[in-house]
Scaffold this motif. Structure first.
Motif, PDB file in Angstrom:
ATOM      1  N   VAL A   1       2.452   3.574  14.142  1.00 14.81           N
ATOM      2  CA  VAL A   1       2.695   2.157  13.858  1.00 14.81           C
ATOM      3  C   VAL A   1       1.466   1.334  14.202  1.00 14.81           C
ATOM      4  O   VAL A   1       1.047   0.455  13.436  1.00 14.81           O
ATOM      5  CB  VAL A   1       3.933   1.657  14.638  1.00 14.81           C
ATOM      6  CG1 VAL A   1       4.065   0.144  14.510  1.00 14.81           C
ATOM      7  CG2 VAL A   1       5.195   2.344  14.124  1.00 14.81           C
ATOM      8  N   GLU A   2       0.869   1.607  15.344  1.00 17.37           N
ATOM      9  CA  GLU A   2      -0.312   0.857  15.752  1.00 17.37           C
ATOM     10  C   GLU A   2      -1.479   1.098  14.801  1.00 17.37           C
ATOM     11  O   GLU A   2      -2.238   0.174  14.474  1.00 17.37           O
ATOM     12  CB  GLU A   2      -0.711   1.249  17.181  1.00 17.37           C
ATOM     13  CG  GLU A   2       0.246   0.745  18.245  1.00 17.37           C
ATOM     14  CD  GLU A   2       0.405  -0.772  18.197  1.00 17.37           C
ATOM     15  OE1 GLU A   2      -0.622  -1.473  18.077  1.00 17.37           O
ATOM     16  OE2 GLU A   2       1.556  -1.257  18.255  1.00 17.37           O
ATOM     17  N   THR A   3      -1.634   2.327  14.333  1.00 19.60           N
ATOM     18  CA  THR A   3      -2.712   2.635  13.392  1.00 19.60           C
ATOM     19  C   THR A   3      -2.504   1.902  12.076  1.00 19.60           C
ATOM     20  O   THR A   3      -3.452   1.351  11.490  1.00 19.60           O
ATOM     21  CB  THR A   3      -2.780   4.154  13.139  1.00 19.60           C
ATOM     22  OG1 THR A   3      -3.049   4.828  14.372  1.00 19.60           O
ATOM     23  CG2 THR A   3      -3.880   4.494  12.143  1.00 19.60           C
TER      24      THR A   3
ATOM     25  N   GLU B   1       7.438  -5.261  10.034  1.00 20.33           N
ATOM     26  CA  GLU B   1       6.029  -5.569   9.794  1.00 20.33           C
ATOM     27  C   GLU B   1       5.367  -4.481   8.960  1.00 20.33           C
ATOM     28  O   GLU B   1       4.610  -4.773   8.026  1.00 20.33           O
ATOM     29  CB  GLU B   1       5.291  -5.718  11.126  1.00 20.33           C
ATOM     30  CG  GLU B   1       3.818  -6.086  10.958  1.00 20.33           C
ATOM     31  CD  GLU B   1       3.096  -6.197  12.288  1.00 20.33           C
ATOM     32  OE1 GLU B   1       1.863  -6.364  12.271  1.00 20.33           O
ATOM     33  OE2 GLU B   1       3.763  -6.109  13.345  1.00 20.33           O
ATOM     34  N   ILE B   2       5.668  -3.234   9.270  1.00 20.16           N
ATOM     35  CA  ILE B   2       5.106  -2.121   8.493  1.00 20.16           C
ATOM     36  C   ILE B   2       5.659  -2.139   7.078  1.00 20.16           C
ATOM     37  O   ILE B   2       4.932  -1.947   6.103  1.00 20.16           O
ATOM     38  CB  ILE B   2       5.420  -0.779   9.179  1.00 20.16           C
ATOM     39  CG1 ILE B   2       4.761  -0.726  10.555  1.00 20.16           C
ATOM     40  CG2 ILE B   2       4.956   0.377   8.313  1.00 20.16           C
ATOM     41  CD1 ILE B   2       3.271  -0.923  10.552  1.00 20.16           C
ATOM     42  N   GLY B   3       6.957  -2.392   6.953  1.00 19.51           N
ATOM     43  CA  GLY B   3       7.579  -2.427   5.636  1.00 19.51           C
ATOM     44  C   GLY B   3       7.071  -3.552   4.758  1.00 19.51           C
ATOM     45  O   GLY B   3       7.154  -3.483   3.528  1.00 19.51           O
TER      46      GLY B   3
ATOM     47  N   GLN C   1      11.241   7.112   8.218  1.00 16.29           N
ATOM     48  CA  GLN C   1      12.048   5.985   8.671  1.00 16.29           C
ATOM     49  C   GLN C   1      11.193   4.826   9.170  1.00 16.29           C
ATOM     50  O   GLN C   1      11.628   3.677   9.144  1.00 16.29           O
ATOM     51  CB  GLN C   1      13.000   6.434   9.777  1.00 16.29           C
ATOM     52  CG  GLN C   1      14.169   7.259   9.283  1.00 16.29           C
ATOM     53  CD  GLN C   1      15.222   7.453  10.344  1.00 16.29           C
ATOM     54  OE1 GLN C   1      15.047   7.045  11.487  1.00 16.29           O
ATOM     55  NE2 GLN C   1      16.326   8.073   9.973  1.00 16.29           N
ATOM     56  N   THR C   2       9.976   5.120   9.601  1.00 15.57           N
ATOM     57  CA  THR C   2       9.085   4.072  10.098  1.00 15.57           C
ATOM     58  C   THR C   2       8.923   2.942   9.095  1.00 15.57           C
ATOM     59  O   THR C   2       8.842   1.769   9.461  1.00 15.57           O
ATOM     60  CB  THR C   2       7.700   4.668  10.427  1.00 15.57           C
ATOM     61  OG1 THR C   2       7.852   5.691  11.401  1.00 15.57           O
ATOM     62  CG2 THR C   2       6.743   3.601  10.946  1.00 15.57           C
ATOM     63  N   PHE C   3       8.928   3.276   7.818  1.00 14.43           N
ATOM     64  CA  PHE C   3       8.666   2.277   6.779  1.00 14.43           C
ATOM     65  C   PHE C   3       9.920   1.490   6.404  1.00 14.43           C
ATOM     66  O   PHE C   3       9.869   0.622   5.533  1.00 14.43           O
ATOM     67  CB  PHE C   3       8.067   2.972   5.555  1.00 14.43           C
ATOM     68  CG  PHE C   3       6.773   3.667   5.871  1.00 14.43           C
ATOM     69  CD1 PHE C   3       5.586   2.974   5.851  1.00 14.43           C
ATOM     70  CD2 PHE C   3       6.762   5.001   6.253  1.00 14.43           C
ATOM     71  CE1 PHE C   3       4.391   3.594   6.177  1.00 14.43           C
ATOM     72  CE2 PHE C   3       5.570   5.633   6.582  1.00 14.43           C
ATOM     73  CZ  PHE C   3       4.384   4.923   6.549  1.00 14.43           C
ATOM     74  N   TYR C   4      11.025   1.800   7.080  1.00 13.77           N
ATOM     75  CA  TYR C   4      12.268   1.074   6.841  1.00 13.77           C
ATOM     76  C   TYR C   4      12.750   0.315   8.069  1.00 13.77           C
ATOM     77  O   TYR C   4      13.381  -0.729   7.944  1.00 13.77           O
ATOM     78  CB  TYR C   4      13.373   2.038   6.384  1.00 13.77           C
ATOM     79  CG  TYR C   4      13.152   2.587   4.995  1.00 13.77           C
ATOM     80  CD1 TYR C   4      13.615   1.901   3.871  1.00 13.77           C
ATOM     81  CD2 TYR C   4      12.463   3.771   4.798  1.00 13.77           C
ATOM     82  CE1 TYR C   4      13.402   2.386   2.596  1.00 13.77           C
ATOM     83  CE2 TYR C   4      12.249   4.273   3.525  1.00 13.77           C
ATOM     84  CZ  TYR C   4      12.722   3.566   2.431  1.00 13.77           C
ATOM     85  OH  TYR C   4      12.497   4.063   1.161  1.00 13.77           O
TER      86      TYR C   4
ATOM     87  N   ILE D   1       0.852  -1.185   0.000  1.00 15.11           N
ATOM     88  CA  ILE D   1       0.000   0.000   0.000  1.00 15.11           C
ATOM     89  C   ILE D   1       0.895   1.245   0.000  1.00 15.11           C
ATOM     90  O   ILE D   1       1.711   1.421   0.914  1.00 15.11           O
ATOM     91  CB  ILE D   1      -0.912   0.013   1.230  1.00 15.11           C
ATOM     92  CG1 ILE D   1      -1.795  -1.237   1.241  1.00 15.11           C
ATOM     93  CG2 ILE D   1      -1.764   1.274   1.260  1.00 15.11           C
ATOM     94  CD1 ILE D   1      -2.594  -1.399   2.519  1.00 15.11           C
ATOM     95  N   PRO D   2       0.780   2.115  -0.993  1.00 21.96           N
ATOM     96  CA  PRO D   2       1.629   3.307  -1.046  1.00 21.96           C
ATOM     97  C   PRO D   2       1.206   4.345  -0.007  1.00 21.96           C
ATOM     98  O   PRO D   2       0.010   4.539   0.243  1.00 21.96           O
ATOM     99  CB  PRO D   2       1.427   3.833  -2.465  1.00 21.96           C
ATOM    100  CG  PRO D   2       0.088   3.308  -2.877  1.00 21.96           C
ATOM    101  CD  PRO D   2      -0.086   1.995  -2.178  1.00 21.96           C
ATOM    102  N   VAL D   3       2.187   4.995   0.587  1.00 25.88           N
ATOM    103  CA  VAL D   3       1.952   5.980   1.639  1.00 25.88           C
ATOM    104  C   VAL D   3       2.542   7.318   1.231  1.00 25.88           C
ATOM    105  O   VAL D   3       3.709   7.404   0.839  1.00 25.88           O
ATOM    106  CB  VAL D   3       2.581   5.536   2.972  1.00 25.88           C
ATOM    107  CG1 VAL D   3       2.349   6.583   4.055  1.00 25.88           C
ATOM    108  CG2 VAL D   3       2.022   4.187   3.409  1.00 25.88           C
ATOM    109  N   THR D   4       1.730   8.359   1.326  1.00 21.63           N
ATOM    110  CA  THR D   4       2.179   9.725   1.064  1.00 21.63           C
ATOM    111  C   THR D   4       2.239  10.471   2.386  1.00 21.63           C
ATOM    112  O   THR D   4       1.274  10.472   3.153  1.00 21.63           O
ATOM    113  CB  THR D   4       1.217  10.459   0.118  1.00 21.63           C
ATOM    114  OG1 THR D   4       1.140   9.757  -1.123  1.00 21.63           O
ATOM    115  CG2 THR D   4       1.700  11.879  -0.148  1.00 21.63           C
TER     116      THR D   4
END
Length: 327
Positions: A75-77, A113-115, A106-109, A4-7
């Motif tokens: 992250v939880e959301t 689990e998020i990545g 940086q969260t997406f790296y 899912i792409p995130v902006t």
């Protein structure tokens, strides 16, 4: 994209972020978008200003910026979004006007689990054409404008908003000043935050080959707080040498290195390699073959206190193989 792409939507206070969110919510784009909004302060107000629609809306309002303790809430959301039965096409994260976009990106790296489920698409920064000069002039160590500089430096897209309040000469001067802070981001203009959504959604800034125009020689009026350094080399890189140097560079200068982008040629590999970095995190991955394009490497650094000679010579040294250890 399988993920899912995130902006990430950022911009200094009053730039028009909430107005842009409302524009996205009411536009006929056909996307199912989850809006994650972070509000700074004890009393949430932006929630009341955002129009409701079929999109999923989540508010992070615990009195702090998403780049601070609210990052855990982010992250939880995102995890809750994965667990929902309703599928979404993309996520839009609206940060506060004082947020540093770096920890959000940086969260997406750093979170595996998020990545696995989400991919950072682009960082879009709104700029208030009427007031940005004043904010940038306050960007010294004791000023409040350094957040505005950081947000501009991190951007993959710059939306110069409220151009209806500035004359043509003023807009042209602002473009030059923004170029001095971020030489690589595409700049689009808008009034009332009305933009073509194709210009800010689905940009693929973290998943594409860099544009060669990044290193076009131009005269820029550099903001003293943040600069960009471009390096172009014809020689192929030794991959091991390059990775070792990047690891050392980001470890030692990561605080000042906002963004690192490039397309590089690796010795013995017919494919182009895409280089992306945020502070102390970098990624070097193979992409498509060179084909008819001229083989060569282009790398751009954006940050504070950058040493052009050190960066150039450091990259140049990576074109030589790592010497074998003598046993």
């Amino acid at each position: 994209m399988s993920k899912i792409p995130v902006t990430v939507l950022t911009g200094f206070l009053g730039a028009g972020k909430t107005t842009l969110v409302n524009h996205i919510l009411t536009a006929d784009h056909g996307h199912r978008i989850a809006i994650i909004e972070n509000e700074f302060g004890e009393i949430p107000i932006d929630d009341a200003l955002v129009l409701r629609s079929d999109e999923q809306f989540f508010e992070l309002s615990n009195g702090c910026c998403i780049c601070c303790t609210a990052r855990t809430d982010l992250v939880e959301t995102l995890r809750k979004l994965v667990e929902r039965k309703e599928k979404i096409d993309r996520v839009l994260i609206e940060t506060t006007g004082l947020a540093d976009p770096n920890p959000v990106a940086q969260t997406f790296y750093v979170d595996d689990e998020i990545g696995e489920h989400f991919a950072l698409d682009a960082i879009v920064t709104l700029v208030d054409a009427k007031h940005i000069d004043r904010h940038l002039d306050e960007a010294g160590p004791d000023g409040v404008g350094h957040q505005a500089v950081d947000q501009i430096a991190f951007a993959d897209r710059l939306v110069l908003n409220k151009v209806d309040l500035v004359d043509e000469a003023g807009v042209a001067a602002l473009r030059e000043r923004l170029r001095g802070i971020n030489a690589t981001a595409e700049i689009i203009t808008s009034s009332y935050s009305r933009v073509d959504l194709d210009d800010i959604l689905g940009v693929g800034a973290f998943n594409r080959i860099v544009h060669p125009a990044w290193l076009d020689e131009q005269e820029h009026f550099h903001d003293p707080a943040v600069t960009s350094v471009g390096v172009e080399l014809a020689e192929d890189f030794d991959e091991a040498s390059l990775r070792a140097w990047l690891a050392e560079l980001t470890a030692e200068h990561g605080d000042d290195l906002y963004r690192l982008k490039g397309v590089v040629a690796v010795r013995g590999d017919a494919r182009r390699h895409v280089l992306q970095g945020i502070h102390r995190i970098f990624e070097l991955r193979a992409a498509d073959p060179w084909g008819r394009d001229a083989r060569g490497s282009k790398v751009v650094f954006i940050g504070r206190n950058l040493d052009h000679e050190m960066l150039t010579e450091g990259l140049r040294a990576c074109t030589r193989p790592v010497p074998a250890e003598v046993s």
